[in-house]
Motif scaffolding. Structure first.
Motif, PDB file in Angstrom:
ATOM      1  N   ILE A  33       0.841  -1.208   0.000  1.00 21.71           N
ATOM      2  CA  ILE A  33       0.000   0.000   0.000  1.00 21.71           C
ATOM      3  C   ILE A  33       0.871   1.251   0.000  1.00 21.71           C
ATOM      4  CG2 ILE A  33      -1.608   1.387   1.377  1.00 21.71           C
ATOM      5  CD1 ILE A  33      -2.868  -1.168   2.366  1.00 21.71           C
ATOM      6  N   LEU A  34       1.904   1.238   0.841  1.00 22.02           N
ATOM      7  CA  LEU A  34       2.812   2.391   0.905  1.00 22.02           C
ATOM      8  C   LEU A  34       3.472   2.634  -0.451  1.00 22.02           C
ATOM      9  CD1 LEU A  34       4.535   1.655   4.341  1.00 22.02           C
ATOM     10  CD2 LEU A  34       2.793   3.383   3.882  1.00 22.02           C
ATOM     11  N   ALA A  35       3.842   1.554  -1.118  1.00 20.10           N
ATOM     12  CA  ALA A  35       4.511   1.673  -2.418  1.00 20.10           C
ATOM     13  C   ALA A  35       3.558   2.180  -3.497  1.00 20.10           C
ATOM     14  CB  ALA A  35       5.096   0.319  -2.827  1.00 20.10           C
ATOM     15  N   MET A  36       2.289   1.800  -3.406  1.00 18.88           N
ATOM     16  CA  MET A  36       1.301   2.195  -4.414  1.00 18.88           C
ATOM     17  C   MET A  36       0.876   3.659  -4.271  1.00 18.88           C
ATOM     18  SD  MET A  36      -1.073  -1.221  -4.344  1.00 18.88           S
ATOM     19  CE  MET A  36      -2.400  -0.579  -5.363  1.00 18.88           C
ATOM     20  N   ALA A  37       0.905   4.177  -3.057  1.00 14.98           N
ATOM     21  CA  ALA A  37       0.465   5.558  -2.818  1.00 14.98           C
ATOM     22  C   ALA A  37       1.451   6.556  -3.418  1.00 14.98           C
ATOM     23  CB  ALA A  37       0.339   5.802  -1.320  1.00 14.98           C
ATOM     24  N   GLU A  38       0.916   7.616  -3.986  1.00 11.35           N
ATOM     25  CA  GLU A  38       1.756   8.706  -4.486  1.00 11.35           C
ATOM     26  C   GLU A  38       1.607   9.871  -3.515  1.00 11.35           C
ATOM     27  OE1 GLU A  38       1.503   9.610  -8.695  1.00 11.35           O
ATOM     28  OE2 GLU A  38       0.550   7.661  -9.040  1.00 11.35           O
ATOM     29  N   VAL A  39       2.606  10.050  -2.657  1.00 11.29           N
ATOM     30  CA  VAL A  39       2.537  11.108  -1.649  1.00 11.29           C
ATOM     31  C   VAL A  39       3.826  11.929  -1.653  1.00 11.29           C
ATOM     32  CG1 VAL A  39       0.892   9.931  -0.133  1.00 11.29           C
ATOM     33  CG2 VAL A  39       3.316   9.483   0.151  1.00 11.29           C
ATOM     34  N   THR A  40       3.663  13.206  -1.318  1.00 11.60           N
ATOM     35  CA  THR A  40       4.809  14.127  -1.324  1.00 11.60           C
ATOM     36  C   THR A  40       5.140  14.643   0.075  1.00 11.60           C
ATOM     37  OG1 THR A  40       3.389  16.059  -1.632  1.00 11.60           O
ATOM     38  CG2 THR A  40       4.144  14.923  -3.630  1.00 11.60           C
ATOM     39  N   GLY A  41       4.270  14.358   1.040  1.00  7.48           N
ATOM     40  CA  GLY A  41       4.456  14.878   2.386  1.00  7.48           C
ATOM     41  C   GLY A  41       3.494  16.003   2.717  1.00  7.48           C
ATOM     42  N   LYS A  42       2.721  16.447   1.721  1.00  3.82           N
ATOM     43  CA  LYS A  42       1.789  17.567   1.928  1.00  3.82           C
ATOM     44  C   LYS A  42       0.333  17.109   2.077  1.00  3.82           C
ATOM     45  CE  LYS A  42       4.698  20.672  -0.824  1.00  3.82           C
ATOM     46  NZ  LYS A  42       4.764  21.515  -2.043  1.00  3.82           N
ATOM     47  N   GLU A  43       0.118  15.812   1.955  1.00  6.48           N
ATOM     48  CA  GLU A  43      -1.243  15.295   1.888  1.00  6.48           C
ATOM     49  C   GLU A  43      -1.913  15.167   3.260  1.00  6.48           C
ATOM     50  OE1 GLU A  43       0.989  14.175  -1.647  1.00  6.48           O
ATOM     51  OE2 GLU A  43       1.371  13.822   0.475  1.00  6.48           O
ATOM     52  N   GLU A  44      -3.241  15.288   3.226  1.00  9.44           N
ATOM     53  CA  GLU A  44      -4.076  14.931   4.375  1.00  9.44           C
ATOM     54  C   GLU A  44      -4.731  13.596   4.029  1.00  9.44           C
ATOM     55  OE1 GLU A  44      -6.378  17.660   6.450  1.00  9.44           O
ATOM     56  OE2 GLU A  44      -4.874  19.248   6.367  1.00  9.44           O
ATOM     57  N   LEU A  45      -4.526  12.622   4.895  1.00  8.87           N
ATOM     58  CA  LEU A  45      -4.951  11.249   4.621  1.00  8.87           C
ATOM     59  C   LEU A  45      -5.984  10.812   5.650  1.00  8.87           C
ATOM     60  CD1 LEU A  45      -2.747   8.234   3.624  1.00  8.87           C
ATOM     61  CD2 LEU A  45      -4.208   8.013   5.644  1.00  8.87           C
ATOM     62  N   LEU A  46      -7.005  10.119   5.181  1.00  9.79           N
ATOM     63  CA  LEU A  46      -8.025   9.537   6.055  1.00  9.79           C
ATOM     64  C   LEU A  46      -7.892   8.022   6.021  1.00  9.79           C
ATOM     65  CD1 LEU A  46     -10.657   9.699   7.775  1.00  9.79           C
ATOM     66  CD2 LEU A  46     -11.917   9.565   5.601  1.00  9.79           C
ATOM     67  N   ASP A  47      -7.753   7.409   7.186  1.00  9.20           N
ATOM     68  CA  ASP A  47      -7.734   5.952   7.290  1.00  9.20           C
ATOM     69  C   ASP A  47      -9.056   5.501   7.905  1.00  9.20           C
ATOM     70  OD1 ASP A  47      -6.677   3.337   7.130  1.00  9.20           O
ATOM     71  OD2 ASP A  47      -6.074   3.423   9.240  1.00  9.20           O
ATOM     72  N   VAL A  48      -9.883   4.836   7.095  1.00 10.18           N
ATOM     73  CA  VAL A  48     -11.226   4.432   7.518  1.00 10.18           C
ATOM     74  C   VAL A  48     -11.172   3.058   8.187  1.00 10.18           C
ATOM     75  CG1 VAL A  48     -13.585   3.960   6.745  1.00 10.18           C
ATOM     76  CG2 VAL A  48     -12.241   5.752   5.621  1.00 10.18           C
ATOM     77  N   ALA A  49     -11.889   2.932   9.310  1.00 17.95           N
ATOM     78  CA  ALA A  49     -11.900   1.685  10.096  1.00 17.95           C
ATOM     79  C   ALA A  49     -10.462   1.302  10.432  1.00 17.95           C
ATOM     80  CB  ALA A  49     -12.626   0.568   9.345  1.00 17.95           C
ATOM     81  N   THR A  50      -9.803   2.201  11.116  1.00 22.35           N
ATOM     82  CA  THR A  50      -8.357   2.077  11.355  1.00 22.35           C
ATOM     83  C   THR A  50      -7.966   0.851  12.164  1.00 22.35           C
ATOM     84  OG1 THR A  50      -6.401   3.398  11.923  1.00 22.35           O
ATOM     85  CG2 THR A  50      -8.250   3.464  13.487  1.00 22.35           C
ATOM     86  N   GLY A  51      -8.906   0.296  12.936  1.00 22.73           N
ATOM     87  CA  GLY A  51      -8.586  -0.905  13.713  1.00 22.73           C
ATOM     88  C   GLY A  51      -7.445  -0.650  14.670  1.00 22.73           C
ATOM     89  N   GLY A  52      -6.401  -1.463  14.567  1.00 18.67           N
ATOM     90  CA  GLY A  52      -5.239  -1.308  15.436  1.00 18.67           C
ATOM     91  C   GLY A  52      -4.348  -0.131  15.093  1.00 18.67           C
ATOM     92  N   GLY A  53      -4.675   0.598  14.027  1.00 17.70           N
ATOM     93  CA  GLY A  53      -3.921   1.794  13.661  1.00 17.70           C
ATOM     94  C   GLY A  53      -2.688   1.532  12.815  1.00 17.70           C
ATOM     95  N   HIS A  54      -2.564   0.331  12.258  1.00 17.00           N
ATOM     96  CA  HIS A  54      -1.330  -0.018  11.536  1.00 17.00           C
ATOM     97  C   HIS A  54      -1.125   0.821  10.273  1.00 17.00           C
ATOM     98  CE1 HIS A  54      -2.586  -3.690  13.797  1.00 17.00           C
ATOM     99  NE2 HIS A  54      -1.376  -3.516  14.262  1.00 17.00           N
ATOM    100  N   THR A  55      -2.205   1.039   9.512  1.00 20.33           N
ATOM    101  CA  THR A  55      -2.077   1.827   8.286  1.00 20.33           C
ATOM    102  C   THR A  55      -1.814   3.293   8.611  1.00 20.33           C
ATOM    103  OG1 THR A  55      -3.610   0.291   7.211  1.00 20.33           O
ATOM    104  CG2 THR A  55      -3.162   2.352   6.072  1.00 20.33           C
ATOM    105  N   ALA A  56      -2.530   3.821   9.589  1.00 20.29           N
ATOM    106  CA  ALA A  56      -2.308   5.205  10.025  1.00 20.29           C
ATOM    107  C   ALA A  56      -0.874   5.392  10.500  1.00 20.29           C
ATOM    108  CB  ALA A  56      -3.292   5.548  11.147  1.00 20.29           C
TER     109      ALA A  56
END
Length: 256
Positions: A33-56
């Motif tokens: 997922i990290l590799a697929m995302a195109e991010v520059t450091g300026k983004e605001e990201l929403l993690d839905v149903a974060t669960g244990g918070g691993h993706t966040a």
């Protein structure tokens, strides 16, 4: 809604086990997922149903801000402890429903949702909500367990998941996900299928399945047809199930 209460009850009592679950914490899909995302450091990201918070937790060092939303208060507390314990101070945790997100239109550059949508009773409403809160050309990164296209395989997998976890609603077919997302206004630009090994004891114990029900589920799977056992690679030793294999899809969609 009773289904939502089921989710809250199940995950409320299983919060810590999800934070420490190897499939959730160390799964190779998270790195993908990290590799697929195109991010520059300026983004605001929403993690839905974060669960244990691993993706966040994984995205926090890579973007400006992460908002992590979950329906269950106990999961949010466990996720906050995990995320903040790793030194990530740019993560805000919010209680909310994936099908009725408490955010304004066009609020986020990226939305992620990992190993959760099979709990959502109205998946089409969820995809509409993701589209609503995403900015134009925003990225949606989805990762969830899916079922094969064959109806017999579909029914077997969803039956054992529901048996193990009454808050499970449905794992969808790959074709169903593609259809739903395109109808919700997304263009799918990348997707991957990967196999997942489930170790039966920890898979059952994570949801606190009663011993008697675990025995009944074991017998049901042992008595499955050879076709089912072969497809799901059900490993049996001395009348006990050791493991079986499922699958998941990881896709990136752009709001058009």
């Amino acid at each position: 809604m009773d289904l939502k209460k089921d989710v809250q009850q199940q995950f409320g009592k299983s919060a810590d086990s999800y934070v420490n679950s190897p499939n959730h914490k160390d799964g190779k899909d998270l790195q993908k997922i990290l590799a697929m995302a195109e991010v520059t450091g300026k983004e605001e990201l929403l993690d839905v149903a974060t669960g244990g918070g691993h993706t966040a937790n994984a995205f926090a060092p890579l973007v400006k801000k992460v908002t992590a939303v979950d329906l269950t208060q106990e999961m949010l507390l466990a996720a906050e402890k995990f995320v903040k314990g790793n030194g990530n101070q740019n993560v805000e945790l919010v209680k909310g429903d994936a099908e009725d997100l408490p955010f304004s239109n066009n609020s986020f550059d990226v939305v992620t949702c990992r190993i959760a949508p099979h709990h959502f009773p109205n998946i089409n409403q969820f995809t509409k909500e993701v589209s609503r809160v995403l900015k134009q050309s925003g990225q949606f990164l989805l990762d969830d367990n899916v079922v094969p296209e064959d109806d017999e395989y579909d029914q077997f997998y969803n039956k054992i998941e529901k048996w193990r976890d009454y808050s499970h609603f449905r794992a969808w077919k790959k074709s169903e996900w593609i259809r739903m997302l395109e109808f919700a206004g997304f263009e799918i630009v990348e997707w991957h299928r990967f196999e997942k090994i489930f170790y039966f004891d920890s898979w059952c114990n994570r949801m606190n399945l009663p011993i008697e029900e675990k025995k009944n589920l074991t017998q049901f799977m042992i008595n499955a047809s050879d076709r089912i056992k072969d497809k799901f690679k059900i490993t049996i030793k001395e009348s006990q199930i050791i493991s079986f294999q499922g699958e998941a899809i990881l896709l990136k969609a752009i709001k058009k």
